[in-house]
Write an enzyme that holds these catalytic residues in place. Structure first.
Site, mmCIF file in Angstrom:
data_model
loop_
_atom_site.group_PDB
_atom_site.id
_atom_site.type_symbol
_atom_site.label_atom_id
_atom_site.label_comp_id
_atom_site.label_asym_id
_atom_site.label_seq_id
_atom_site.Cartn_x
_atom_site.Cartn_y
_atom_site.Cartn_z
ATOM 1 N N TYR A 148 10.755 9.257 1.375
ATOM 2 C CA TYR A 148 10.774 8.284 0.278
ATOM 3 C C TYR A 148 11.378 8.809 -1.018
ATOM 4 O O TYR A 148 11.504 8.064 -1.982
ATOM 5 C CB TYR A 148 9.345 7.776 0.019
ATOM 6 C CG TYR A 148 8.750 7.070 1.222
ATOM 7 C CD1 TYR A 148 9.248 5.843 1.639
ATOM 8 C CD2 TYR A 148 7.714 7.645 1.958
ATOM 9 C CE1 TYR A 148 8.726 5.205 2.759
ATOM 10 C CE2 TYR A 148 7.180 7.013 3.073
ATOM 11 C CZ TYR A 148 7.692 5.798 3.471
ATOM 12 O OH TYR A 148 7.180 5.162 4.576
ATOM 13 N N ALA A 184 3.128 -0.862 4.803
ATOM 14 C CA ALA A 184 2.581 -0.896 6.170
ATOM 15 C C ALA A 184 2.178 -2.306 6.604
ATOM 16 O O ALA A 184 2.180 -2.613 7.805
ATOM 17 C CB ALA A 184 1.395 0.051 6.272
ATOM 18 N N GLU A 192 12.893 -9.201 1.608
ATOM 19 C CA GLU A 192 12.077 -8.060 2.058
ATOM 20 C C GLU A 192 12.866 -6.773 1.801
ATOM 21 O O GLU A 192 14.053 -6.703 2.131
ATOM 22 C CB GLU A 192 11.796 -8.228 3.553
ATOM 23 C CG GLU A 192 11.064 -7.086 4.209
ATOM 24 C CD GLU A 192 10.934 -7.293 5.735
ATOM 25 O OE1 GLU A 192 11.524 -8.248 6.269
ATOM 26 O OE2 GLU A 192 10.254 -6.475 6.366
ATOM 27 N N ARG A 234 4.197 11.151 -1.851
ATOM 28 C CA ARG A 234 4.091 10.857 -0.412
ATOM 29 C C ARG A 234 5.418 11.136 0.299
ATOM 30 O O ARG A 234 6.471 10.619 -0.086
ATOM 31 C CB ARG A 234 3.620 9.426 -0.178
ATOM 32 C CG ARG A 234 4.685 8.367 -0.185
ATOM 33 C CD ARG A 234 4.144 6.960 0.047
ATOM 34 N NE ARG A 234 3.970 6.614 1.438
ATOM 35 C CZ ARG A 234 4.234 5.387 1.919
ATOM 36 N NH1 ARG A 234 4.676 4.420 1.136
ATOM 37 N NH2 ARG A 234 4.034 5.123 3.177
ATOM 38 N N HIS A 288 12.734 -2.387 2.086
ATOM 39 C CA HIS A 288 12.108 -1.128 2.489
ATOM 40 C C HIS A 288 12.941 0.011 1.952
ATOM 41 O O HIS A 288 14.173 -0.006 2.078
ATOM 42 C CB HIS A 288 11.985 -1.031 4.016
ATOM 43 C CG HIS A 288 11.135 -2.124 4.573
ATOM 44 N ND1 HIS A 288 9.763 -2.120 4.438
ATOM 45 C CD2 HIS A 288 11.466 -3.271 5.195
ATOM 46 C CE1 HIS A 288 9.284 -3.233 4.973
ATOM 47 N NE2 HIS A 288 10.293 -3.946 5.434
ATOM 48 N N PRO A 312 0.789 -1.228 0.000
ATOM 49 C CA PRO A 312 0.000 0.000 0.000
ATOM 50 C C PRO A 312 0.822 1.279 0.000
ATOM 51 O O PRO A 312 1.821 1.387 0.714
ATOM 52 C CB PRO A 312 -0.827 -0.107 1.290
ATOM 53 C CG PRO A 312 -0.134 -1.127 2.122
ATOM 54 C CD PRO A 312 0.508 -2.079 1.168
ATOM 55 N N ASN A 313 0.368 2.210 -0.814
ATOM 56 C CA ASN A 313 0.922 3.574 -0.906
ATOM 57 C C ASN A 313 2.259 3.666 -1.633
ATOM 58 O O ASN A 313 2.774 4.762 -1.825
ATOM 59 C CB ASN A 313 1.033 4.230 0.484
ATOM 60 C CG ASN A 313 -0.314 4.315 1.174
ATOM 61 O OD1 ASN A 313 -1.254 4.862 0.601
ATOM 62 N ND2 ASN A 313 -0.433 3.754 2.357
ATOM 63 N N ASN A 335 8.122 -5.511 -0.896
ATOM 64 C CA ASN A 335 8.025 -4.389 0.032
ATOM 65 C C ASN A 335 6.560 -4.346 0.458
ATOM 66 O O ASN A 335 5.715 -3.763 -0.228
ATOM 67 C CB ASN A 335 8.432 -3.077 -0.638
ATOM 68 C CG ASN A 335 8.369 -1.903 0.334
ATOM 69 O OD1 ASN A 335 7.837 -2.037 1.443
ATOM 70 N ND2 ASN A 335 8.887 -0.767 -0.073
ATOM 71 N N ARG A 394 13.081 4.709 12.443
ATOM 72 C CA ARG A 394 11.839 5.491 12.449
ATOM 73 C C ARG A 394 10.999 5.170 13.696
ATOM 74 O O ARG A 394 11.562 4.848 14.727
ATOM 75 C CB ARG A 394 11.080 5.246 11.135
ATOM 76 C CG ARG A 394 11.890 5.739 9.915
ATOM 77 C CD ARG A 394 11.162 5.491 8.609
ATOM 78 N NE ARG A 394 9.892 6.222 8.572
ATOM 79 C CZ ARG A 394 8.946 6.002 7.658
ATOM 80 N NH1 ARG A 394 9.134 5.078 6.720
ATOM 81 N NH2 ARG A 394 7.822 6.699 7.684
HETATM 82 C C1 DQA Z 1 8.139 1.160 3.767
HETATM 83 C C2 DQA Z 1 8.224 1.388 5.277
HETATM 84 C C3 DQA Z 1 6.899 1.120 5.950
HETATM 85 O O1 DQA Z 1 7.001 1.332 7.355
HETATM 86 C C4 DQA Z 1 5.831 2.059 5.410
HETATM 87 O O2 DQA Z 1 4.578 1.756 5.971
HETATM 88 C C5 DQA Z 1 5.767 2.062 3.920
HETATM 89 C C6 DQA Z 1 7.011 1.970 3.150
HETATM 90 C C7 DQA Z 1 9.436 1.537 3.037
HETATM 91 O O3 DQA Z 1 9.574 1.148 1.880
HETATM 92 O O4 DQA Z 1 10.288 2.220 3.593
HETATM 93 O O5 DQA Z 1 4.710 2.266 3.343
HETATM 94 O O6 DQA Z 1 7.914 -0.216 3.542
#
Ligand code: DQA
Length: 143
Positions: free
Chosen positions: A22, A76, A97, A17, A99, A9-10, A73, A106
């Site tokens: 990011y 959340a 995984e 964002r 990020h 998501p996102n 990735n 964070r």
């Molecule tokens: C994320 C880190 C997560 O905590 C966050 O909710 C994201 C992006 C990252 O790529 O840094 O949406 O996975």
């Protein structure tokens, strides 16, 4: 080697964002980066993004017998989902995984990852580059 790259998501909102976290590049930029990195490494990458946990579970299940590796990735869902790592364990495809941000530096709730235990490696804080490292890890079985 065929790698499925899953973004949660996102991640489709990259560029817009929280650019201070990011970066200013878009999801389209990420897709282009992944394709050029895959070509350089010599793997085939297919990308999937969804804001829905169930759709991500479906994509992982559908990867069985079709992909040799998964880069994920979960965004959340990393910190909340048990269904995502359960699906990953079910298909037993080697997964890394990723990020974009340094989740360990964070908010405390971002230090929890349910996904991690279903992955051979976790890469965080390297921006887009983390996806390339993850594909290389899978291609070279570096775990
Ligand atoms: C994320 C880190 C997560 O905590 C966050 O909710 C994201 C992006 C990252 O790529 O840094 O949406 O996975």
């Amino acid at each position: 080697m065929k790698i499925l790259v899953i973004n949660g998501p996102n991640i489709n909102m990259l560029g817009l964002r929280e650019p201070e976290i990011y970066g200013s590049k878009s999801y389209a930029d990420l897709l282009a980066f992944i394709q050029s990195a895959a070509a350089e490494i010599g793997v085939e990458a297919e990308c999937f993004q969804s804001n829905s946990e169930g759709a991500i579970v479906d994509a992982i299940q559908a990867a069985h017998g079709k992909f040799d590796g998964i880069v994920i990735n979960p965004a959340a869902y990393t910190h909340t989902s048990i269904a995502v790592p359960d699906a990953m364990k079910a298909v037993a495809i080697p997964a890394v995984e990723v990020h974009i941000s340094d989740v360990a530096a964070r908010e405390p709730y971002r230090r929890v990852s349910y996904t991690r235990e279903a992955c051979v490696k976790t890469i965080a804080g390297d921006g887009f580059e983390g996806y390339k490292t993850a594909m290389r890890v899978l291609a070279n079985k570096e775990w």
